[in-house]
Design an enzyme around this catalytic site. Structure first.
Site, PDB file in Angstrom:
ATOM      1  N   PHE A  96       0.865  -1.188   0.000  1.00 57.85           N
ATOM      2  CA  PHE A  96       0.000   0.000   0.000  1.00 57.85           C
ATOM      3  C   PHE A  96       0.891   1.224   0.000  1.00 57.85           C
ATOM      4  O   PHE A  96       1.626   1.468   0.955  1.00 57.85           O
ATOM      5  CB  PHE A  96      -0.952   0.051   1.205  1.00 57.85           C
ATOM      6  CG  PHE A  96      -1.843   1.268   1.132  1.00 57.85           C
ATOM      7  CD1 PHE A  96      -3.006   1.248   0.387  1.00 57.85           C
ATOM      8  CD2 PHE A  96      -1.478   2.453   1.755  1.00 57.85           C
ATOM      9  CE1 PHE A  96      -3.803   2.385   0.261  1.00 57.85           C
ATOM     10  CE2 PHE A  96      -2.273   3.603   1.641  1.00 57.85           C
ATOM     11  CZ  PHE A  96      -3.433   3.563   0.899  1.00 57.85           C
TER      12      PHE A  96
ATOM     13  N   ASP B  20       9.308   2.895   2.148  1.00 55.35           N
ATOM     14  CA  ASP B  20       8.114   3.670   2.464  1.00 55.35           C
ATOM     15  C   ASP B  20       7.809   3.487   3.949  1.00 55.35           C
ATOM     16  O   ASP B  20       7.254   2.472   4.360  1.00 55.35           O
ATOM     17  CB  ASP B  20       6.936   3.207   1.592  1.00 55.35           C
ATOM     18  CG  ASP B  20       5.647   4.005   1.886  1.00 55.35           C
ATOM     19  OD1 ASP B  20       5.594   4.695   2.921  1.00 55.35           O
ATOM     20  OD2 ASP B  20       4.706   3.907   1.069  1.00 55.35           O
TER      21      ASP B  20
ATOM     22  N   LYS C 117       2.247  10.994   7.281  1.00 53.74           N
ATOM     23  CA  LYS C 117       1.398  10.747   8.441  1.00 53.74           C
ATOM     24  C   LYS C 117       1.877  11.478   9.706  1.00 53.74           C
ATOM     25  O   LYS C 117       1.630  12.664   9.836  1.00 53.74           O
ATOM     26  CB  LYS C 117       1.234   9.246   8.642  1.00 53.74           C
ATOM     27  CG  LYS C 117       0.403   8.630   7.491  1.00 53.74           C
ATOM     28  CD  LYS C 117      -0.199   7.283   7.818  1.00 53.74           C
ATOM     29  CE  LYS C 117      -1.243   6.909   6.774  1.00 53.74           C
ATOM     30  NZ  LYS C 117      -0.794   5.978   5.757  1.00 53.74           N
TER      31      LYS C 117
HETATM   32  C1  LIG Z   1      -0.968   6.063   4.285  1.00 52.78           C
HETATM   33  C2  LIG Z   1       0.152   5.545   3.462  1.00 52.78           C
HETATM   34  C3  LIG Z   1       0.491   6.141   2.240  1.00 52.78           C
HETATM   35  C4  LIG Z   1      -0.317   7.250   1.619  1.00 52.78           C
HETATM   36  O1  LIG Z   1      -0.395   8.385   2.420  1.00 52.78           O
HETATM   37  P1  LIG Z   1      -1.563   9.467   2.151  1.00 52.78           P
HETATM   38  O2  LIG Z   1      -1.179  10.613   3.044  1.00 52.78           O
HETATM   39  O3  LIG Z   1      -2.858   8.833   2.544  1.00 52.78           O
HETATM   40  O4  LIG Z   1      -1.508   9.810   0.716  1.00 52.78           O
HETATM   41  C5  LIG Z   1       1.587   5.642   1.566  1.00 52.78           C
HETATM   42  N1  LIG Z   1       2.310   4.629   2.048  1.00 52.78           N
HETATM   43  C6  LIG Z   1       2.012   4.024   3.218  1.00 52.78           C
HETATM   44  C7  LIG Z   1       2.856   2.907   3.711  1.00 52.78           C
HETATM   45  C8  LIG Z   1       0.907   4.448   3.961  1.00 52.78           C
HETATM   46  O5  LIG Z   1       0.584   3.829   5.095  1.00 52.78           O
END
Ligand SMILES: *Cc1c(COP(=O)(O)O)cnc(C)c1O
Length: 406
Positions: free
Chosen positions: A147, A232, A261
């Site tokens: 994700f 990520d 986040k």
């Molecule tokens: C939440 C998330 C994203 C995307 O972040 P947004 O601020 O919702 O665009 C990307 N990678 C990971 C691992 C995430 O948990």
């Protein structure tokens, strides 16, 4: 003339959303009106312990006083310049974030998806300009079950049909390999590979933790193959797992880190690509940008977030209370919990499907005053603010036991 003050109930507000709000979410039926620390309160004044923390955007709790103070101070001075001009907050934010992560340069963006998109662009440019990949041939290797966000390019390499279906045509240039499989990764990497992009722990997939040695293996493999390792850490980073970054558990430093986040302290969206100079150094004026990225309010809050992490207090709490969480979940094995994975204050808990779907369990927890959310099928994700107390965590585990054994 001012309209008379109206207060609508939770039910009325939920009903009012239906015709006017896009149905891209299926929230639990709770309407939050205020929050502090680990607690939120709904329109009727019912209180709930927040065991989701905005998918880790609220690692430091709701309205953390240090972060709110930094935001207020900045709101009263300067909020936005655009990057057409310098602002007096950005240097400190970039310096402190680079120092915290042990990397050299920062590209400030806003949302997580933007950080991922930015990294894809930077990796491709790096491949052409530094590695010498022929024009438009660069590939990026990603993991199944990933994700990374919701934009068109990012869903192009998702393996979740719900996230993809109906949104093509997709962006080419991605190869998908099984997660936690170094042999498959090795086979997929070749002279066109710009980068390997993975989550050190797959959050949305259900807090999937790779075997010990996987991240070090990815580091070793990408170095040998001459491609970038992009981690990520948008959900796994910034204290959640008991260390500043999830890659710290294997002592690994990627070429680029994606943060988001919690970087915005639950106040404003703040994300960043943090990377080695050779990587982010490929960007020249005009090649990439964002009107809001690096704005002074975001930078002030981001600096304050880094300041909280510099003390190590939150990482320590996550590690210590992570043991309480793990022990509590271990005690529930066979009592409705069929399996779980946890690191620090982060767990994916697989519920016996005979007891209910993840959604049903989340709704029952809500009625017990605990807010958590299912991810896939019968898995519940627990990710409380790192400010949670041992007592609060204990009460959440007791509520889970009540729900599972009722
Ligand atoms: C939440 C998330 C994203 C995307 O972040 P947004 O601020 O919702 O665009 C990307 N990678 C990971 C691992 C995430 O948990």
């Amino acid at each position: 003339m001012t309209a008379p003050a109206r207060t609508r109930s939770s039910d009325e507000l939920i009903t009012a959303e239906q015709p006017v709000l896009a149905h891209n979410y299926h929230p639990l039926p709770v309407v939050v009106a205020r929050a502090e620390g680990t607690w939120v309160e709904d329109v009727e004044g019912r209180r709930y312990l927040d065991m989701l923390a905005g998918y880790s955007a609220l690692n430091f709790g709701h309205r953390n006083p240090v972060l709110i103070e930094a935001a207020h101070r900045q709101l009263d001075r300067l909020t936005l310049t655009s990057r057409a001009f310098h602002n007096d907050q950005l240097a400190e934010f970039a310096e402190s974030l680079a120092a915290l992560t042990g990397l050299d340069m920062v590209l400030p963006m806003n949302t997580g998806a933007e950080a991922v998109e930015s990294a894809v662009k930077v990796a491709r440019k790096w491949a052409y300009e530094v590695k010498g990949v022929p024009a438009d041939r660069a590939t990026i290797v990603v993991a199944a079950g990933n994700f990374h966000g919701r934009t068109t390019t990012i869903v192009s390499f998702s393996t979740d049909e719900t996230a993809r279906s109906g949104f093509g045509p997709f962006t080419p240039g991605f190869r998908i390999v099984p997660y936690n499989d170094l042999a498959a990764l090795e086979a997929a990497v070749d002279e066109t590979t710009a980068a390997v992009l993975i989550e050190p722990i797959q959050g949305e997939a259900g807090v999937i933790i790779p075997d010990d040695g996987y991240l070090a293996g990815v580091r070793d493999l990408t170095r040998r193959a001459g491609c970038l390792f992009i981690a990520d850490e948008i959900q796994s980073g910034l204290g959640r797992t008991g260390s500043t970054l999830a890659v710290d558990h294997e002592g690994v430093v990627p070429d680029a880190l994606l943060l988001g986040k919690a970087l915005g302290g639950g106040i404003v969206p703040v994300s960043a690509v943090v990377a080695r100079r050779e990587v982010l150094g490929v960007l020249k004026p005009g090649e990439h940008g964002s009107t809001f990225g690096g704005n002074p309010l975001a930078a002030a809050v981001g600096s304050a977030v880094v300041g909280l992490l510099e003390t190590g207090e939150f990482q320590r709490r996550a590690a210590e209370l992570g043991v309480v969480l793990r022990d509590g979940l271990t005690a529930l094995l066979g009592k409705g919990v069929v399996g779980f994975r946890s690191r620090g204050l982060w767990a994916g808990v697989d519920i016996d499907p005979a007891i209910g779907t993840g959604r049903e369990i989340s709704e029952r927890l809500m009625r017990e005053g605990i807010l958590a959310k299912d991810t896939h099928g019968s898995t519940i994700r627990l990710a409380p603010p790192l400010t949670i107390t041992g007592e609060e965590l204990g009460s959440a585990l007791e509520a889970l036991e009540r729900v599972l054994t009722a």
